[in-house]
Design an enzyme around this catalytic site. Structure first.
Site, PDB file in Angstrom:
ATOM      1  N   SER A   7       0.794  -1.191  -0.039  1.00  0.00           N
ATOM      2  CA  SER A   7      -0.031  -0.014   0.012  1.00  0.00           C
ATOM      3  C   SER A   7       0.770   1.273  -0.042  1.00  0.00           C
ATOM      4  O   SER A   7       1.584   1.435   1.234  1.00  0.00           O
ATOM      5  CB  SER A   7      -0.972   0.184   1.158  1.00  0.00           C
ATOM      6  OG  SER A   7      -1.420   1.300   1.401  1.00  0.00           O
ATOM      7  N   HIS A  32      -1.215  -1.508  -4.193  1.00  0.00           N
ATOM      8  CA  HIS A  32      -2.601  -1.079  -3.387  1.00  0.00           C
ATOM      9  C   HIS A  32      -2.604   0.440  -3.288  1.00  0.00           C
ATOM     10  O   HIS A  32      -1.589   0.843  -2.581  1.00  0.00           O
ATOM     11  CB  HIS A  32      -2.673  -1.789  -2.072  1.00  0.00           C
ATOM     12  CG  HIS A  32      -3.721  -1.537  -1.439  1.00  0.00           C
ATOM     13  ND1 HIS A  32      -5.114  -2.382  -1.727  1.00  0.00           N
ATOM     14  CD2 HIS A  32      -4.177  -0.974  -0.333  1.00  0.00           C
ATOM     15  CE1 HIS A  32      -6.091  -1.896  -0.867  1.00  0.00           C
ATOM     16  NE2 HIS A  32      -5.702  -0.931   0.052  1.00  0.00           N
ATOM     17  N   ASP A  34      -4.785   3.549  -1.779  1.00  0.00           N
ATOM     18  CA  ASP A  34      -5.880   3.976  -0.789  1.00  0.00           C
ATOM     19  C   ASP A  34      -6.324   5.319  -1.198  1.00  0.00           C
ATOM     20  O   ASP A  34      -5.570   6.299  -0.926  1.00  0.00           O
ATOM     21  CB  ASP A  34      -5.402   3.943   0.486  1.00  0.00           C
ATOM     22  CG  ASP A  34      -5.064   2.284   1.174  1.00  0.00           C
ATOM     23  OD1 ASP A  34      -6.094   1.675   1.019  1.00  0.00           O
ATOM     24  OD2 ASP A  34      -4.220   2.167   1.392  1.00  0.00           O
ATOM     25  N   MET A  36      -9.015   7.947   0.074  1.00  0.00           N
ATOM     26  CA  MET A  36      -9.689   8.632   1.140  1.00  0.00           C
ATOM     27  C   MET A  36     -10.402   9.764   0.989  1.00  0.00           C
ATOM     28  O   MET A  36      -9.560  10.846   0.592  1.00  0.00           O
ATOM     29  CB  MET A  36      -8.970   8.469   2.545  1.00  0.00           C
ATOM     30  CG  MET A  36      -8.273   7.202   2.795  1.00  0.00           C
ATOM     31  SD  MET A  36      -7.205   7.464   4.327  1.00  0.00           S
ATOM     32  CE  MET A  36      -6.552   5.706   4.055  1.00  0.00           C
ATOM     33  N   HIS A  65      -8.508   1.174  -3.961  1.00  0.00           N
ATOM     34  CA  HIS A  65      -9.167   0.908  -2.741  1.00  0.00           C
ATOM     35  C   HIS A  65     -10.222   2.363  -2.462  1.00  0.00           C
ATOM     36  O   HIS A  65      -9.278   3.009  -1.882  1.00  0.00           O
ATOM     37  CB  HIS A  65      -8.349   0.272  -1.495  1.00  0.00           C
ATOM     38  CG  HIS A  65      -9.332   0.241  -0.210  1.00  0.00           C
ATOM     39  ND1 HIS A  65      -8.668  -0.095   0.970  1.00  0.00           N
ATOM     40  CD2 HIS A  65     -10.583   0.079   0.048  1.00  0.00           C
ATOM     41  CE1 HIS A  65      -9.522  -0.212   1.886  1.00  0.00           C
ATOM     42  NE2 HIS A  65     -10.696  -0.017   1.347  1.00  0.00           N
ATOM     43  N   MET A  67     -12.039   4.532  -0.406  1.00  0.00           N
ATOM     44  CA  MET A  67     -12.522   4.571   0.965  1.00  0.00           C
ATOM     45  C   MET A  67     -13.374   6.081   0.645  1.00  0.00           C
ATOM     46  O   MET A  67     -13.014   7.012   1.347  1.00  0.00           O
ATOM     47  CB  MET A  67     -11.616   4.910   1.937  1.00  0.00           C
ATOM     48  CG  MET A  67     -11.189   3.185   2.578  1.00  0.00           C
ATOM     49  SD  MET A  67      -9.642   3.135   3.370  1.00  0.00           S
ATOM     50  CE  MET A  67      -8.367   3.333   2.076  1.00  0.00           C
ATOM     51  N   MET A 136     -11.647  -5.735   5.884  1.00  0.00           N
ATOM     52  CA  MET A 136     -10.478  -4.861   6.485  1.00  0.00           C
ATOM     53  C   MET A 136     -10.352  -5.582   8.037  1.00  0.00           C
ATOM     54  O   MET A 136     -11.132  -6.043   8.605  1.00  0.00           O
ATOM     55  CB  MET A 136     -11.446  -3.618   6.720  1.00  0.00           C
ATOM     56  CG  MET A 136     -11.562  -2.897   5.517  1.00  0.00           C
ATOM     57  SD  MET A 136      -9.940  -2.286   4.821  1.00  0.00           S
ATOM     58  CE  MET A 136      -8.865  -1.599   5.933  1.00  0.00           C
ATOM     59  N   PHE A 142      -6.441   4.901   8.308  1.00  0.00           N
ATOM     60  CA  PHE A 142      -5.137   5.348   8.644  1.00  0.00           C
ATOM     61  C   PHE A 142      -4.190   3.821   8.687  1.00  0.00           C
ATOM     62  O   PHE A 142      -4.670   2.921   8.769  1.00  0.00           O
ATOM     63  CB  PHE A 142      -4.911   5.661  10.021  1.00  0.00           C
ATOM     64  CG  PHE A 142      -5.835   6.883  10.409  1.00  0.00           C
ATOM     65  CD1 PHE A 142      -5.247   8.185   9.880  1.00  0.00           C
ATOM     66  CD2 PHE A 142      -7.129   6.782  10.867  1.00  0.00           C
ATOM     67  CE1 PHE A 142      -5.979   9.288  10.326  1.00  0.00           C
ATOM     68  CE2 PHE A 142      -7.999   7.609  11.260  1.00  0.00           C
ATOM     69  CZ  PHE A 142      -7.481   9.312  10.737  1.00  0.00           C
ATOM     70  N   ASP A 174      -6.411  -6.270   4.765  1.00  0.00           N
ATOM     71  CA  ASP A 174      -6.016  -4.887   4.557  1.00  0.00           C
ATOM     72  C   ASP A 174      -5.909  -4.371   6.128  1.00  0.00           C
ATOM     73  O   ASP A 174      -7.098  -4.308   6.817  1.00  0.00           O
ATOM     74  CB  ASP A 174      -6.571  -4.211   3.485  1.00  0.00           C
ATOM     75  CG  ASP A 174      -6.092  -2.756   3.553  1.00  0.00           C
ATOM     76  OD1 ASP A 174      -5.225  -2.263   4.143  1.00  0.00           O
ATOM     77  OD2 ASP A 174      -6.768  -1.848   2.685  1.00  0.00           O
ATOM     78  N   GLY A 175      -4.773  -4.046   6.593  1.00  0.00           N
ATOM     79  CA  GLY A 175      -4.621  -3.393   7.847  1.00  0.00           C
ATOM     80  C   GLY A 175      -3.891  -4.190   8.827  1.00  0.00           C
ATOM     81  O   GLY A 175      -4.365  -5.396   9.297  1.00  0.00           O
ATOM     82  N   GLY A 196       1.097  -1.851   4.216  1.00  0.00           N
ATOM     83  CA  GLY A 196       1.783  -0.439   3.987  1.00  0.00           C
ATOM     84  C   GLY A 196       3.054  -0.340   4.837  1.00  0.00           C
ATOM     85  O   GLY A 196       4.209  -0.492   4.278  1.00  0.00           O
TER      86      GLY A 196
END
Ligand code: DX5
Ligand code: ZN
Length: 219
Positions: A7, A32, A34, A36, A65, A67, A136, A142, A174-175, A196
């Protein structure tokens, strides 16, 4: 069989092109990305102009992704910017089925993500239409958070559900994914790992290599 998707949220944006080339050379399977909007999640990251710029720098599969609230408004623009796959949040769409159908019409891989408190049943109306489910493992918004163990149980539940229903999607997590937990998460049923902090913090080449060794990620 297993895939790693670094990420870029955790990358050094002043050296983004260079760091993307490093993960690509090290054997990352997807990139990936992200996005937001400050509404669906509390933070704001980046949008189409950044994706457009890095598209010229990399041949990796761009796993976007979103969000963002009502992503259906921007799907076409993200595809034009260079997305190869788009994942939207079940919680962010007023009409999830229509949103997924639109992603398919645009000719890119369609994915749907669920937040930690969202049940697997939220996927019901679209599970025959999608190629990816993103579970997730932290609350989105974050990088650098700690994985929530209950989400790993949800991966297990989804895998069983997929077996019963002969679902054709892969399962992504993810996360908070890192060397300490990737094996356990793979054992629960995840096939695509977003990372990430665990990739971009420290020696990127070494981190990707260690990840691939840990779960036997396919080249
Ligand atoms: C969180 C994002 C993640 C994040 C992962 O909302 O969707 O992709 O970048 O970061 P780490 O691996 O640091 O938890
Ligand atoms: Zn993400």
């Amino acid at each position: 069989m297993f895939k790693l998707a670094p990420s870029i949220l955790a990358a050094d944006f002043a050296r983004l092109g260079e760091q993307i080339r490093m993960v690509e050379e090290a054997g990352a399977d997807e990139l990936h990305i992200d996005v937001m909007d400050g509404i669906f999640v509390p933070s704001i990251s980046f949008g189409m102009p950044v994706i457009r710029s890095i598209r010229g720098e990399s041949g990796l599969f761009f796993d976007v992704h979103l969000m963002i609230t009502e992503p259906v408004r921007y799907l076409e623009e993200f595809v034009k910017a260079g997305a190869d796959g788009i994942t939207v949040h079940a919680e962010a769409c007023e009409d999830l089925k229509k949103t997924v159908e639109k992603i398919r019409e645009l000719g890119v891989r369609a994915g749907v993500s669920i937040k930690p408190e969202t049940p697997v049943s939220a996927l019901q109306e679209v599970e025959s239409l999608i190629e990816r489910v993103l579970v997730m493992t932290v609350n989105p918004g974050f990088g650098g958070q700690k994985l929530i163990p209950a989400c790993v149980e949800k991966v297990r539940e989804l895998k069983l559900h997929r077996e019963k229903t002969l679902g054709g999607y892969d399962i992504q997590v993810d996360g908070g994914i890192g060397l300490a937990n990737v094996k356990a998460v793979a054992e629960a049923g995840a096939e695509v790992f977003v990372a990430g902090t665990a990739v971009f913090r420290g020696d990127i080449l070494q981190n990707v290599k260690a990840f691939k060794e840990e779960v036997g990620l396919a080249d």
